[in-house]
Design an enzyme around this catalytic site. Structure first.
Site, PDB file in Angstrom:
ATOM      1  CD  GLU A 289      -0.998   0.062   3.703  1.00  0.00           C
ATOM      2  OE1 GLU A 289      -2.310  -0.103   3.582  1.00  0.00           O
ATOM      3  OE2 GLU A 289      -0.581   0.166   5.055  1.00  0.00           O
ATOM      4  CB  SER A1173       1.587 -36.951  44.751  1.00  0.00           C
ATOM      5  OG  SER A1173       0.561 -37.108  43.726  1.00  0.00           O
ATOM      6  NE  ARG A1227     -22.263 -27.095  44.769  1.00  0.00           N
ATOM      7  CZ  ARG A1227     -22.499 -26.705  43.363  1.00  0.00           C
ATOM      8  NH1 ARG A1227     -21.367 -26.372  42.737  1.00  0.00           N
ATOM      9  NH2 ARG A1227     -23.421 -26.843  42.778  1.00  0.00           N
ATOM     10  CB  ILE A1254     -19.039 -29.945  42.286  1.00  0.00           C
ATOM     11  CG1 ILE A1254     -18.863 -31.174  41.950  1.00  0.00           C
ATOM     12  CG2 ILE A1254     -19.506 -29.127  41.366  1.00  0.00           C
ATOM     13  CD1 ILE A1254     -20.311 -32.329  41.808  1.00  0.00           C
ATOM     14  CG  HIS A1271      -9.175 -35.351  33.930  1.00  0.00           C
ATOM     15  ND1 HIS A1271     -10.274 -35.832  35.073  1.00  0.00           N
ATOM     16  CD2 HIS A1271      -9.615 -36.173  32.894  1.00  0.00           C
ATOM     17  CE1 HIS A1271     -10.965 -36.538  34.488  1.00  0.00           C
ATOM     18  NE2 HIS A1271     -10.557 -36.963  33.429  1.00  0.00           N
ATOM     19  CG  ASP A1307     -12.886 -33.259  34.026  1.00  0.00           C
ATOM     20  OD1 ASP A1307     -12.419 -32.436  34.877  1.00  0.00           O
ATOM     21  OD2 ASP A1307     -13.163 -34.305  34.301  1.00  0.00           O
ATOM     22  CB  ALA A1335       2.110 -38.319  33.039  1.00  0.00           C
TER      23      ALA A1335
END
Length: 1363
Positions: A289, A1173, A1227, A1254, A1271, A1307, A1335
Site C-alpha cells: 500500500e 503428590s 456450596r 464441585i 485430569h 473437565d 506424568a
C-alpha cells in the site's frame, strides 16, 4: 528574522516532527494545531494552538494572521479532505499532497489500479462492493486471496490478514455487510497473501525528485509475537536490516519514483512524504500500500536518525529544489520506539488514568513522544486515547536500542497500560551479529581436522578398540588384551613443556607427538603396565590445519611405536589465551598389568641389585626453560648451526630430537618378571626420579662414566656454568630410563632387552651416617671432555639454575604436599597408592559391580577460555569442577560409570595458592562424580603464559559392560522421547564469543550482570561451574532403559544430538518446554547473535539429553526428575536432506528469558483434598530456580483436616487453611469463604490438585482464567471419575493427563497441555494410575509456568491465547 511553521495534528508523529523542527535555526516559531501537552513542552518556541483543523477557512485565516510560512500536515484525514487544496488556494504553502494525491492512501481501490497501470510491483487483487462476490472470489481465486482491506481510511486498522478462507470471508462481512468502518468500507480490496517481511520505506518528494529515508519496520499486532488484532502500530525501529541496499535502491526507482512520476502523469504534483508499505518477498519487494504522509510510529524513530535540518528539507520539497539538497542520516546507530497503549486498546481506550514514571524514562536516556496525553486534576498527566506514549531510544546496536526502549517503557506506568516487549526482535537474526567464528573459534575447521586425522588415528588401532574418532569418548575392550586375573589400570598424564616453543620457532612439529606419547607411556611402563590407549589435548590460539594435522600424525606414529591406540583427544581453540601459532600439548595414556606383576616391587629391592641405564636420545622433554635461558645468554638462535652437532644440524634440530619410547625395549623383560623397578628420568633428573621407586634404607650408587652422555649436555653445562648438582636434577644427563634387577636375572634380562643398555650402578644400603638415595660418582670426570670445547667465550655472570630460568622445583614440591590430602579425599575402592608415583593405579576388581566383559571409556577435555574469567576475577576454586564435568559427562555418553580422573595444569610461573585452589575444585568435582583423583601433572612454563594465566586439561576413565555401551543408535526410532536435563548456565563452551561481545560492548567482568536475579557481577554469573550429571543420569543408564545420551558441549544442541542418532531421523525440540536461562538472552542481545549461532555454540539451557522409548519415559523421568529433567522433544522421521535437529519456538523462548528477570512471581494457591503428590511436584518446581516457574506456592487450601497434603505444606513452610463444609449453609457460601481466603493472601492463580469438591459457578466465574486443574486422561476422552478404568475398558493404546483451565462444565475447560502415557499390555488400573501420576508431576509444573509467565491465557471470549 526566523520563519514560522504550523504543524497539523496532535499525535506522537506530530510531536516527533515538532521535536525535530525545534532544532532548526531557520525557525522562529513552531505552532501545532491542535497540538498536545507533550508538544507544548518540547521547547520554548513550540506552542499548541486551539484550531478546528476541519475548518480549512479558519485555518487559512489564522495562518495569515500569524505569518505562517509553511503548513506541515501530519494526519491523513485532512489531506484526504483537501486541506492542502484549500490553503494553497489562499496562498499558503503546504507540505503535503493535494486531495488528488492523497487518494493514493484514501482510496485503496484507486491505489491498486494506479499501481497496476504504472507497473509498480504489487500483489494480485480484486475490488468488490458486493459481499457475496468478494467471498466467492476468496474461495475460488487461483492464489491465496486472504488479505481483506477497507478501501477508505480506517485509522490504520482496516486491513485483515486472514489465516484461512473463512476468516477472510468473515472480514468481508464485517466491512461490507456490518459496515464496521462506515463509508471507508463501502468497497473492499481482496489481495493475494504475500510471504516475507513487511518494511516501511518513506521518501520526501517535491513532485519530481524523491529522497528516501532509512527503512523502518512497524509492528501492527497488539501482542508480542505478532498476536492479537491489528492496531495503528505498537512500535517501530529504524534502520531495518530486512531489506538489502540493492532492494532499497530498487524501491526508490521502481516504487517511489515511479509513483511520483505516475502521479505527475495523472496531473498531480505530489509534494510531501510518500510512504510505501512493502513486503520483502523471495522475488523482491512488493508494494502492499501507499500512505500519503509520515507514518506513525515510524516517524518517531526516523526523526531520531535525521541529521539534516528538517525545515530545510520541507522548504526544498515545497519549493521544488529537493534535487539540490543532500539529506543526511545517522545510520551508524539504531532507533527503537515502543508504544504504551491504554487498557482495552485497540477495541476501546481508557481515558483519565494518571501517568507516572516519565522522569525515570528520561533518566534512562529515552525520548518520550506523546500520542494520547492530556492534563488531569492538579496538573497531572493522564491518558487521553488508545496509543498514549512512545518511548524511543538509540544505540550503536539494534538489540541494545530495543532493550533501552523497552526498559524505558517499563519505567512508565498507568492503570491498564500495555506494550509490546519484542519490538525489533524479528530483525535480530538478520543483523551481522557476533559469531563463534568471528570471536576466533572455527567449528568447521575443527570438523575438517577430525576428517583429516580420523584415518591417521584408525591406523594405530589394535585389538580391543571400539568406535572411532568423533564420538564423545574412546572405547577399549579389556578382554582383547592378555588375560588378567586381577587387572590394574595404570594411567599417566604429561606434557612436553617449553620444548614446544622451539618447535614454534623452527616451524617443526613433526616430532613433538613422540615426545608427548613417550612422556606418558614411559611413566606407564614404570608400573609394569602395557600401554594400550592414548588421548591428546591440543590448545592453540588459532587452529591451523596443517600444523594440527602434523602434530596428530606424529602422535599417531609414536602410538604405533608404543603399541597403543590413539582413541581420541581434544582440540581447544583459545583466542586470547594463546597467540596465533602458539600451542600447548598434554597427553593421557592408559595401560594394564596384573596386580601381582605391578612395579615397582619395592619390598624386593635390596643391596646388591644391579642398576642399568637405557640411554636417552638427548634432552628429551625436561629442562627446556633452562635450555632457552642458556641459549639467550650465549647469544645463539635456534636456527644457528650447533657446534656440538655431529651431523651439522641447527640448535633447534638437535634440541627437537624426540624423546625415546622404551616400551618395546623393556616390555618383554617386564612380562617375564625380570625387573624389580623402573624409573623414568624426567623432571627432577636422576636425583629425584630414582628415589620414587626405592624402599627406605637403600641408595643407588651410579658411575657417570658408564652413562652415554651426548655432547649437547657438555655445551649446556659449559655455556650456562651449570653446577653438577643442577645438571643431575634438571636433565637426564644421558640416561632416559633406569632399571633395577636382581643380579641372578641380569644375564636373562640383558638378553630380553631390545637395544642398548648399560650397567651404570648398584643398590647399596644406607649406613648409619645417612645420606642421599642417589649418589653419582665421577660426574665431573665424565663431563670434562664434553665441556672443554665450549669453556671459552661468552658466559653468564653467574652459574645458571632451573630456578633462574623460571622453574621453581621447591614450589612444585610444596604444591604436591598441599594437594595430596585433596586427592586422598576423593579416594574410592580400587585406588592403589597415592600421588607421587609415575602413574595412577586403579584395581578394576575392587569396583562394586561385577563386570563380565568390561569396556574402558576414556575422555579428555579442557575448559577453554572460561579460564580467563576465573583468572580475571581471581576465583579459581570452581574451574576444576568444570574440568571434571567436561570429562565425566562425556564418559556418561557411552553408558560408563567414571572411575578416575587425572589433571594437567600449565602455567608461566607457579602460584602455589592458585594451583591449590584449582586442584581443590578438581577434587570437589571428583567427589560429585564419584571418581578418584589419582594423579596429574603441573607444568611450569615460563614464557608460555602471561603472569597469572594458566591452562588446564583433564582426563577421565570409566567402565561399562560391553552389552550396555551407548549410544544404541540402531534402536532409536521415530516416536522416541527426548529428555533434557538443565544446565547451570553457560557451562564451559562459547566463552570466546562472550569475551568478544564484552569487549565490543565495553563491559567488564566486575559490571553487574543485567540478567542476574541475585544482583551478581558478570564474572560471578559466568563462573558458575558446569553441572556434573553422574548421579542424576547413571542410575537410569544402569537400568538399561536409555538408548542414547548426548552431552551438550561445543556445537550446542544442533551438533551434539546428531552424534548419537541415526541419519534417518531428526530431533524436534520445543524451546518452550525448558528454561532458557536469562544469560543466553543477554548473550544473544548484547552480541546480536543469530538463533542458529546460539544453538550451535551454547547449550541454551540444556546440558545433557537422553533418548528413551515412550514406554520407558516415566521410569527415566522418575529417576531424573529431582535433577530437573523434562521432556523437551521427540524423534521424528527425517526428510531427505533435512535438518538433523529442529528447535521450535527458540526466538520466543529467548525473548521470555530476556524478560524473565523482570517478571513478578505469581502467588499460587493449591486446593487439595488428599495426599497432595501434585502439590509436592509444584512445591519442588517452585523451589528449583532452573525451572523458572515465576510462581510461589503461597497458600494451601483443603476441605479435609486429615489430608496429608497439609503435612506437605507444613514441611515446606507454606500457610495452609482448612474449611469444613459443615460450617456453611451452601456450596456458594463455602466457596465464598475460600475465595475470601485467596484474596486475603493476594493469590494470583489457583491450582486444583485432587480437590474433591464441585465448584460453584460463582467461584469459577470469579477466578476465570486464573483457575487450572489436572485430569488423568487425554481430554476430551474419559472425563469425570475413574478415567483410568474407562481407558482400559475402551481398549485405548494411550492415556495420559491434561492440564486445563476450569469452566463450569465437567473437565470441559480449554486445554493448556497434555502428556501421553502408553497403555501397556499388562496394565491394571493401579499400574496405569501410577504412571499417569508420574506424568502429572511433570506436566502440572510446566503448565503452571505457562500461565504464570503469561505464555498462555484466556481471552474475553474464553478461548486460549498463546504468546
Amino acid at each position: 528574522m526566523g520563519e514560522n511553521v504550523l504543524v497539523i495534528g496532535s499525535g506522537g508523529r506530530e510531536h516527533a516532527i515538532c521535536w525535530k523542527l525545534a532544532d532548526s535555526l531557520l525557525l522562529n516559531k513552531i505552532y501545532c494545531a491542535p497540538g498536545s501537552v507533550g508538544i507544548s513542552g518540547t521547547k520554548d518556541n513550540v506552542e499548541s494552538v486551539d484550531l478546528n483543523i476541519k475548518d480549512f477557512a479558519a485555518v487559512a485565516d489564522w495562518c495569515k494572521k500569524n505569518a505562517i510560512n509553511i503548513v506541515i500536515v501530519g494526519p491523513e484525514d485532512p489531506l484526504a479532505n483537501g486541506i492542502v487544496d484549500a490553503l494553497t488556494a489562499d496562498g499558503i504553502k503546504c507540505f503535503g499532497p493535494t486531495k488528488a494525491g492523497a487518494q493514493i492512501e484514501a482510496n485503496k481501490d484507486w491505489s491498486k489500479k494506479f499501481m497496476t497501470k504504472y507497473q509498480i510491483p504489487t500483489a494480485r487483487f480484486q475490488s468488490f462492493t458486493d459481499a457475496k462476490a468478494a467471498k466467492d472470489f476468496i474461495n475460488n481465486a487461483p492464489y491465496n486471496a486472504l488479505v481483506v482491506k477497507a478501501s477508505g481510511l480506517a485509522a490504520g486498522k482496516g486491513v485483515v490478514v486472514a489465516a484461512n478462507k473463512q476468516e477472510a470471508c468473515d472480514a468481508v462481512d464485517e466491512i461490507l455487510t456490518d459496515s464496521k468502518y462506515g463509508a471507508a468500507g463501502e468497497t473492499v480490496v481482496v489481495e493475494e497473501l504475500l510471504e516475507g517481511e513487511e518494511v516501511s520505506v518513506l521518501a520526501f518528494s517535491d513532485g519530481d525528485t524523491v529522497s528516501i529515508m532509512p527503512p523502518a519496520q512497524d509492528h501492527k499486532r497488539v501482542g508480542d509475537g505478532d498476536t492479537g488484532p491489528n492496531t495503528g502500530g505498537m512500535g517501530a525501529y529504524c534502520p531495518c536490516p530486512l531489506i538489502t541496499p540493492e532492494q532499497l535502491a530498487d524501491v526508490k526507482d521502481q516504487v517511489l519514483q515511479r509513483a511520483v512520476d505516475g502521479l505527475k502523469a495523472e496531473g498531480v504534483k505530489y509534494v510531501g512524504v510518500l510512504y510505501a508499505g512493502l513486503m520483502v518477498t523471495k522475488s523482491g519487494p512488493m508494494t502492499l500500500e501507499f500512505n500519503c504522509r509520515f507514518g506513525d510510529p515510524e516517524t518517531q524513530v526516523i526523526m531520531l536518525l535525521l541529521e539534516s535540518d528538517l525545515y530545510q528539507i520541507v522548504k526544498a520539497c515545497v519549493n521544488g529544489t529537493l534535487k539540490d539538497m543532500q539529506v543526511k542520516w545517522n545510520t551508524n546507530v539504531s532507533a527503537v520506539g515502543v508504544v504504551l497503549a491504554s487498557k482495552g486498546y485497540p477495541e476501546t481506550s481508557t481515558k483519565g488514568c494518571v501517568i507516572s514514571g516519565l522522569s525515570s524514562a528520561a533518566v534512562r536516556g529515552a525520548v518520550v513522544f506523546h500520542s494520547g496525553v492530556t492534563r488531569g486534576a492538579n496538573g497531572s498527566l493522564v491518558t487521553n486515547g488508545g496509543r498514549v506514549l512512545l518511548a524511543a531510544a538509540t544505540s550503536a546496536s539494534l538489540r541494545s536500542a530495543a532493550a533501552a526502549a523497552t526498559a524505558a517503557a517499563a519505567a512508565i506506568d498507568f492503570p491498564g497500560r500495555h506494550y509490546r516487549k519484542d519490538i525489533a526482535r524479528r530483525a535480530f537474526n538478520k543483523i551481522n551479529g557476533l559469531s563463534y567464528l568471528e570471536s576466533g573459534v572455527d567449528i568447521d575447521a575443527a570438523a575438517n581436522l577430525v576428517r583429516i586425522i580420523e584415518p591417521i588415528a584408525t591406523a594405530t588401532h589394535r585389538p580391543g578398540v571400539l568406535g572411532r574418532l568423533g564420538c564423545y569418548s574412546g572405547l577399549f575392550q579389556l578382554s582383547a588384551m592378555d588375560k588378567f586375573k586381577d587387572p590394574v589400570l595404570v594411567q599417566g598424564t604429561d606434557g612436553v613443556g617449553t620444548k614446544v616453543k622451539i618447535a614454534e620457532v623452527m616451524s617443526k612439529f613433526d616430532t613433538l607427538g613422540q615426545d608427548l606419547v613417550a612422556m606418558c607411556v614411559n611413566d606407564i611402563l614404570c608400573a609394569g603396565a602395557e600401554p594400550f590407549a592414548f588421548l591428546d589435548y591440543m590448545a592453540c590460539g588459532r587452529l591451523q590445519l596443517d600444523t594440527a594435522a602434523a602434530l596428530v600424525k606424529s602422535i599417531a606414529d609414536a602410538c604405533t611405536l608404543a603399541g597403543c591406540a590413539l582413541l581420541g583427544g581434544e582440540t581447544a581453540e583459545m583466542p586470547g589465551m594463546y597467540e596465533v601459532g602458539q600451542y600447548d600439548l598434554a597427553g593421557f595414556a592408559v595401560g594394564a598389568v596384573d596386580r601381582l606383576k605391578q612395579l615397582p616391587r619395592v619390598n624386593e629391592i635390596r643391596a646388591g641389585d644391579v642398576v642399568l641405564g637405557l640411554p636417552s636420545s638427548g634432552v628429551h622433554s625436561n629442562g627446556y626453560s633452562l635450555v632457552q635461558r642458556i641459549m639467550r645468554e650465549a647469544g645463539h638462535g635456534f636456527k644457528d648451526k650447533a657446534p656440538f652437532s655431529a651431523t651439522n644440524r641447527t640448535f633447534g634440530e638437535e634440541f627437537l630430537e624426540p624423546t625415546e619410547i622404551y616400551v618395546k625395549a623393556l616390555l618383554p623383560a617386564i612380562k617375564k618378571d625380570l625387573v624389580k623397578g623402573l624409573a623414568h628420568i624426567t623432571g627432577g633428573g636422576l636425583l629425584e626420579n630414582i628415589p620414587r621407586i626405592l624402599p627406605a634404607g637403600v641408595k643407588v650408587k651410579l658411575d657417570a662414566t658408564k652413562f652415554k652422555i651426548k655432547p649437547l649436555f657438555g655445551w649446556l653445562q659449559a655455556k650456562g656454568l651449570v653446577s653438577d648438582f643442577e645438571m643431575l636434577r634438571t636433565f637426564n644427563c644421558g640416561v632416559g630410563m633406569v632399571v633395577i634387577v636382581d643380579p641372578s636375572c641380569l644375564r636373562e634380562l640383558l638378553a630380553n632387552i631390545v637395544g642398548v643398555v648399560d650397567v651404570i650402578g648398584v643398590v647399596q644400603n644406607i649406613g648409619k651416617e645417612g645420606g642421599h638415595q642417589v649418589v653419582v660418582e665421577n660426574f665431573p670426570a665424565a663431563m670434562a671432555p664434553l665441556t672443554a670445547p665450549y669453556s671459552r667465550g661468552a658466559a653468564p655472570p653467574k652459574p645458571l639454575s632451573y630456578k633462574d630460568s623460571g622453574v621453581d622445583i621447591e614450589a612444585g614440591d610444596s604444591l604436591v604436599s598441599l594437594i595430596k590430602p585433596l586427592a586422598r579425599s576423593t579416594s574410592r575402592s580400587g585406588v592403589l597408592g597415592g600421588l607421587g608415583g609415575f602413574g595412577g593405579c586403579f584395581q578394576l576388581k575392587a569396583v562394586e559391580q561385577e563386570y563380565k566383559d568390561p569396556v574402558l571409556v576414556l575422555a579428555s577435555d579442557g575448559v577453554g577460555t572460561k579460564l580467563r574469567v576465573a583468572q580475571c576475577i581471581g576465583r579459581h576454586d570452581t574451574i576444576g569442577i568444570d574440568l571434571v564435568a567436561m570429562c565425566v559427562n562425556d564418559v556418561l555418553c557411552n553408558g560408563a560409570a567414571p572411575l578416575t580422573v587425572l589433571d594437567y595444569f600449565a602455567c608461566g610461573a607457579l602460584d602455589v595458592r592458585v594451583a591449590r585452589d584449582v586442584v581443590a575444585g578438581v577434587a570437589q568435582g571428583c567427589k560429585e562424580a564419584d571418581a578418584a583423583l589419582i594423579g596429574g601433572e603441573t607444568a611450569e612454563m615460563p614464557g608460555m603464559y602471561e603472569a597469572g594465566a594458566y591452562d588446564i586439561a583433564g582426563f577421565a576413565l570409566g567402565v561399562v559392560e560391553r552389552s550396555h555401551i551407548l549410544p544404541r543408535i540402531n534402536d532409536i526410532a521415530v516416536g522416541d522421547i527426548i529428555i533434557g536435563l538443565p544446565s547451570n548456565g553457560v557451562h564451559s563452551n562459547g566463552f570466546s564469543l562472550i569475551h568478544k561481545l564484552m569487549k565490543k560492548a565495553g563491559l567488564s567482568l566486575s559490571d553487574k550482570a543485567p540478567f542476574s536475579s541475585e544482583g551478581l557481577t558478570l564474572g560471578e554469573e559466568l563462573i558458575r561451574p558446569t553441572r556434573i550429571y553422574v548421579r542424576s543420569v547413571l542410575p537410569a543408564l544402569q537400568r538399561g532403559v536409555v538408548k542414547a545420551v548426548a552431552h551438550v558441549t561445543g556445537g550446542g544442541l544442533l551438533h551434539n544430538l546428531p552424534r548419537v542418532m541415526p541419519d534417518t531421523v531428526r530431533a524436534r525440540l520445543n524451546a518452550h518446554w525448558w528454561n532458557v536461562q536469562p544469560v543466553f538472552a543477554w548473550i544473544a542481545e548484547a552480541g546480536a547473535v543469530q538463533d542458529d549461532e546460539m544453538l550451535r555454540t551454547f547449550n541454551c539451557g540444556i546440558g545433557m539429553v537422553l533418548i528413551v522409548a515412550p514406554e520407558h519415559q516415566a521410569e527415566v523421568m522418575n529417576i531424573t526428575r529431582s535433577h530437573g529433567a523434562m521432556v523437551i522433544g521427540t524423534i521424528q522421521a527425517r526428510p531427505a536432506g533435512g535438518a538433523r535437529v529442529l528447535v521450535d519456538n527458540f526466538p520466543s523462548a529467548l525473548d521470555f528469558a530476556r524478560r524473565a528477570p523482570l517478571l513478578p512471581k505469581k502467588k499460587v494457591a493449591v486446593l487439595v483434598s488428599g495426599n497432595g503428590s501434585n502439590l509436592q511436584a509444584l512445591l519442588d518446581a517452585a523451589r528449583d530456580e532452573s525451572q523458572c516457574l515465576c510462581a510461589d506456592i503461597a497458600l494451601v487450601v483443603s476441605n479435609k483436616s486429615s489430608a496429608y497434603a497439609l503435612t506437605r505444606a507444613r514441611v515446606a513452610g507454606v500457610p495452609a487453611v482448612v474449611f469444613n463444609h459443615k460450617d456453611y449453609a451452601s456450596r456458594e457460601e463455602f466457596d465464598r469463604a475460600v475465595s475470601a481466603a485467596l484474596e486475603s493472601h493476594k493469590i494470583d492463580i489457583v491450582c486444583l490438585a485432587g480437590y474433591m469438591r464441585i465448584l460453584s459457578a460463582e467461584f469459577v466465574h470469579k477466578w476465570n482464567g486464573r483457575l487450572i486443574n489436572i485430569h488423568p486422561s487425554l481430554l476430551p476422552r474419559h472425563p469425570g471419575l475413574h478415567a483410568q478404568r474407562q481407558c482400559l475398558a475402551a481398549g485405548d493404546d494411550h492415556s495420559g493427563c491434561t492440564v486445563h483451565f476450569v469452566d463450569e462444565g465437567m473437565d470441559t475447560g480449554p486445554i493448556i497441555l497434555q502428556e501421553k502415557v502408553p497403555v501397556l499390555a499388562d496394565d491394571t488400573e493401579e499400574t496405569l494410575t501410577e504412571r499417569i501420576h508420574q506424568a502429572e508431576h511433570r506436566a502440572y509444573p510446566r503448565a503452571l509456568r505457562m500461565v504464570a509467565t503469561g505464555r498462555v491465557k484466556l481471552n474475553s471470549q474464553g478461548n486460549i491465547m498463546w504468546r
